[in-house]
Write a protein that holds these residues in place. Structure first.
Motif, PDB file in Angstrom:
ATOM      1  N   TYR A   1      -2.372   3.661  -1.853  1.00 14.65           N
ATOM      2  CA  TYR A   1      -3.351   4.744  -1.776  1.00 14.65           C
ATOM      3  C   TYR A   1      -4.728   4.136  -1.531  1.00 14.65           C
ATOM      4  CZ  TYR A   1       0.523   7.268  -3.979  1.00 14.65           C
ATOM      5  OH  TYR A   1       1.748   7.800  -4.281  1.00 14.65           O
ATOM      6  N   ALA A   2      -4.955   3.751  -0.286  1.00 13.61           N
ATOM      7  CA  ALA A   2      -6.174   3.043   0.109  1.00 13.61           C
ATOM      8  C   ALA A   2      -6.285   3.155   1.621  1.00 13.61           C
ATOM      9  CB  ALA A   2      -6.083   1.568  -0.309  1.00 13.61           C
ATOM     10  N   GLN A   3      -7.481   2.911   2.124  1.00 15.97           N
ATOM     11  CA  GLN A   3      -7.665   3.037   3.572  1.00 15.97           C
ATOM     12  C   GLN A   3      -7.171   1.820   4.342  1.00 15.97           C
ATOM     13  OE1 GLN A   3     -11.904   4.223   3.408  1.00 15.97           O
ATOM     14  NE2 GLN A   3     -11.215   6.204   4.194  1.00 15.97           N
ATOM     15  N   TYR A   4      -7.207   0.662   3.700  1.00 17.36           N
ATOM     16  CA  TYR A   4      -6.736  -0.571   4.342  1.00 17.36           C
ATOM     17  C   TYR A   4      -6.034  -1.423   3.294  1.00 17.36           C
ATOM     18  CZ  TYR A   4      -9.835   0.568   8.229  1.00 17.36           C
ATOM     19  OH  TYR A   4     -10.438   1.191   9.283  1.00 17.36           O
ATOM     20  N   ARG A   5      -5.107  -2.229   3.746  1.00 18.66           N
ATOM     21  CA  ARG A   5      -4.557  -3.271   2.887  1.00 18.66           C
ATOM     22  C   ARG A   5      -4.235  -4.489   3.743  1.00 18.66           C
ATOM     23  NH1 ARG A   5      -6.401  -2.607  -1.991  1.00 18.66           N
ATOM     24  NH2 ARG A   5      -5.742  -0.644  -2.939  1.00 18.66           N
ATOM     25  N   THR A   6      -4.438  -5.637   3.138  1.00 18.17           N
ATOM     26  CA  THR A   6      -4.083  -6.895   3.783  1.00 18.17           C
ATOM     27  C   THR A   6      -2.748  -7.338   3.187  1.00 18.17           C
ATOM     28  OG1 THR A   6      -6.427  -7.409   4.024  1.00 18.17           O
ATOM     29  CG2 THR A   6      -4.868  -9.247   4.220  1.00 18.17           C
ATOM     30  N   LEU A   7      -1.732  -7.427   4.032  1.00 18.58           N
ATOM     31  CA  LEU A   7      -0.363  -7.616   3.557  1.00 18.58           C
ATOM     32  C   LEU A   7       0.303  -8.808   4.230  1.00 18.58           C
ATOM     33  CD1 LEU A   7       0.718  -3.869   3.947  1.00 18.58           C
ATOM     34  CD2 LEU A   7       0.012  -5.006   1.824  1.00 18.58           C
TER      35      LEU A   7
END
Lengths: 378, 378
Positions: free
Chosen positions: B129-135
């Motif tokens: 639940y976030a606009q971006y994620r680094t995965l």
């Protein structure tokens, strides 16, 4: 056959549930069965009334309403009960008594059968409340010479269950276990097995006097479920032993739930971070009895790594196979008066076993007051 | 890194339980994390609110008492709750959102990461639940070109759970299964998987309208637990399918007990003789959710061959290993708009996801009214 003449008939107990909702436990005459080649005739001297016998004996009947029926010669006791789930036994006189012991008084022609003549044997038969039974040699566990049949009467159910619990604990990857009726005959055996085998055991008892009894037997971890400090005591014992599997004879109520919660609490203490699903330590409770016939209530406050299920001796023995089973039975015979010794609160003739007052007494399944049926007594 | 400039910060949701017994779910600004060699930055377009997200989101909070807190720019919702069993998360702003989908807008230097640029990916991350994620690239499931990220948002939890149920059924020796929330998104997927794979499935639903819905999807065995004939209908379906394992999302109440009883009834019909311990057919219920948070009540009128336990996706995936897991994930990606299609009752911006009325709505976990969070919407 030996030369010794056998009677034509003998007395036995049978339990019959009829469609009027009454279960009748009574004496009757049975015909002697001559032994086949691999069979022996055992004169039964003693047979315990285990909790596992009570379902067949009294079919969930109302103990308070037990009343004498039958005749002077062949007395019986009748109890009102529910027919639910018992359709398959309706109208059939069911044999009773899982196990017993006695002396081999006749044998078939095979060497295996002949070798047992005069020996004291324990046996598992499902019809032990009787004066005689004709059994296959494989049902018999030969005791050392000089063994009192009363000592050998409970050589199967409790001893193999105790050994089965430890074996199940090991095979499912646990290293210590909990037993919820620590002061029972089975509990005392399990305590001795664990002590001898170096396995940590948490004994739960229901009275403070039983704490002392178990400590006197060398038990290290004894927790009294009637104490105010029960939850803390149990958690401390679980932390000290690392027990993540329990064997529960009570069944009803919230004890299984409490065990899983306390195990999870200990597992959670070792977690570095919060997990929404709780720890990944698998926690297991096996219900092997139903001293409390009420429902099992699980609060599910113990994460998602848990299991609860039924545990029975026979599937365990099938699973481990003949060789391992033989090894376990040999150990029982060798240690029948030490590790696997049982004690009884009363001895009952067949006639006394159908006395309403006696039925009420053994029907309570009170720890320390087990009944031994002695079919040869008058 | 790609040439596209990334914002320095973005909005995310966090859930914080404080020692005053209040859980606060609110927006906050987070710093963009530049991708490492094997990482990608995903612009998150959609993330479902699954029942399995709710524990972390609202920590068992009282929905009726949800109230707005926070600021105009960074709104939040607060709910009173109990601290029991949640000590490990106290005071920590927990990330929320098990899974989601989006477009890869930046990537590290490795070929595996670079290959994902511009692709639509589903991912399992615990902070969706976030606009971006680094995965990490291994967290991403690449969809076929042209896939709508909204279709890919629920590519992990439900699809792999459905596949995991069928695999667990097979690995434990059962040949048909029961699912207690047949009309849920997961239930509809499971129904399609079973139909495609030729596995018999008993769907339990809680409303008569859901019977029609499932039948329209080709389900053969649909049982309405609100019907007077539920017990008979369930028993008939169990007899017809031979199902001896059930997956239960409800948890509380007596449904698990009823399932075991009805399975035992069918097993008993096939027994030739009365057994004091019931049938030797092993009957299993796995609880994988807790739509009813109340205790599980087991009447134990189902013999001794039974088990009940928790079931979780992650241990299942660990157990089957990387290759089988990859095969299952590939199937999900290939069938994301057919077998594994999800439907939603509402779409919520991050801001709407902390509106008390919306929290009350998705907190009910009503079948057919699942919420999809769309973090890029204003």
């Amino acid at each position: 056959m030996t030369d010794r003449a056998l009677a034509d008939t003998f007395l036995e107990l049978r339990s019959t549930l009829t469609d009027d909702g009454v279960v009748t436990l009574g004496l009757r005459e049975a015909d002697m069965v001559a032994p086949g080649d691999d069979q022996v005739v055992v004169r039964i001297e003693a047979a315990p009334i285990n909790p596992s016998d009570l379902g067949m004996l009294i079919a969930g009947g109302d103990l308070a309403a037990a009343s004498s029926v039958g005749t002077e010669e062949l007395p019986a006791v009748a109890l009102p009960t529910s027919l639910a789930g018992q359709a398959a036994r309706l109208g059939k006189p069911m044999p009773v008594g899982n196990e017993g012991a006695g002396v081999v008084v006749a044998a078939g022609r095979s060497p295996a059968a002949q070798a047992l003549v005069g020996k004291v044997v324990g046996f598992l038969s499902g019809n032990a409340y009787a004066q005689y039974r004709t059994l296959h040699v494989s049902q018999c566990l030969v005791m050392r010479d000089g063994t009192d049949p009363a000592d050998a009467a409970a050589a199967f159910v409790n001893p193999l269950t105790a050994l089965g619990m430890v074996a199940t604990m090991r095979s499912e990857g646990h290293t210590a276990l909990v037993h919820t009726v620590g002061a029972s005959n089975l509990g005392l055996m399990l305590n001795r097995v664990c002590r001898d085998d170096g396995v940590s055991l948490v004994n739960i008892v229901r009275k403070s006097a039983q704490v002392d009894q178990l400590r006197a037997e060398g038990a290290e971890h004894v927790v009294d479920s009637s104490a105010d400090s029960f939850l803390d005591d149990l958690t401390d014992a679980l932390r000290a032993t690392g027990a993540t599997i329990a064997f529960d004879a009570i069944g009803g109520g919230d004890l299984a739930s409490t065990l899983l919660s306390c195990m999870e609490k200990v597992a959670g203490e070792q977690l570095g971070e919060f997990s929404r699903y709780g720890s990944d330590t698998h926690k297991q409770v096996y219900v092997y009895g139903g001293l409390d016939r009420g429902p099992t209530v699980l609060r599910r406050d113990f994460g998602m790594s848990w299991g609860i299920g039924g545990w029975l001796l026979t599937p365990f023995l099938i699973k481990v196979g003949q060789d391992e089973g033989d090894r376990l039975r040999r150990r029982v015979a060798d240690e029948i008066t030490t590790t696997f010794a049982s004690t009884y609160g009363t001895r009952l003739s067949l006639r006394e076993a159908v006395d309403p007052d006696q039925v009420r007494r053994y029907g309570r399944m009170a720890t320390g007051d087990k009944a031994l049926v002695t079919p040869q007594s008058v």
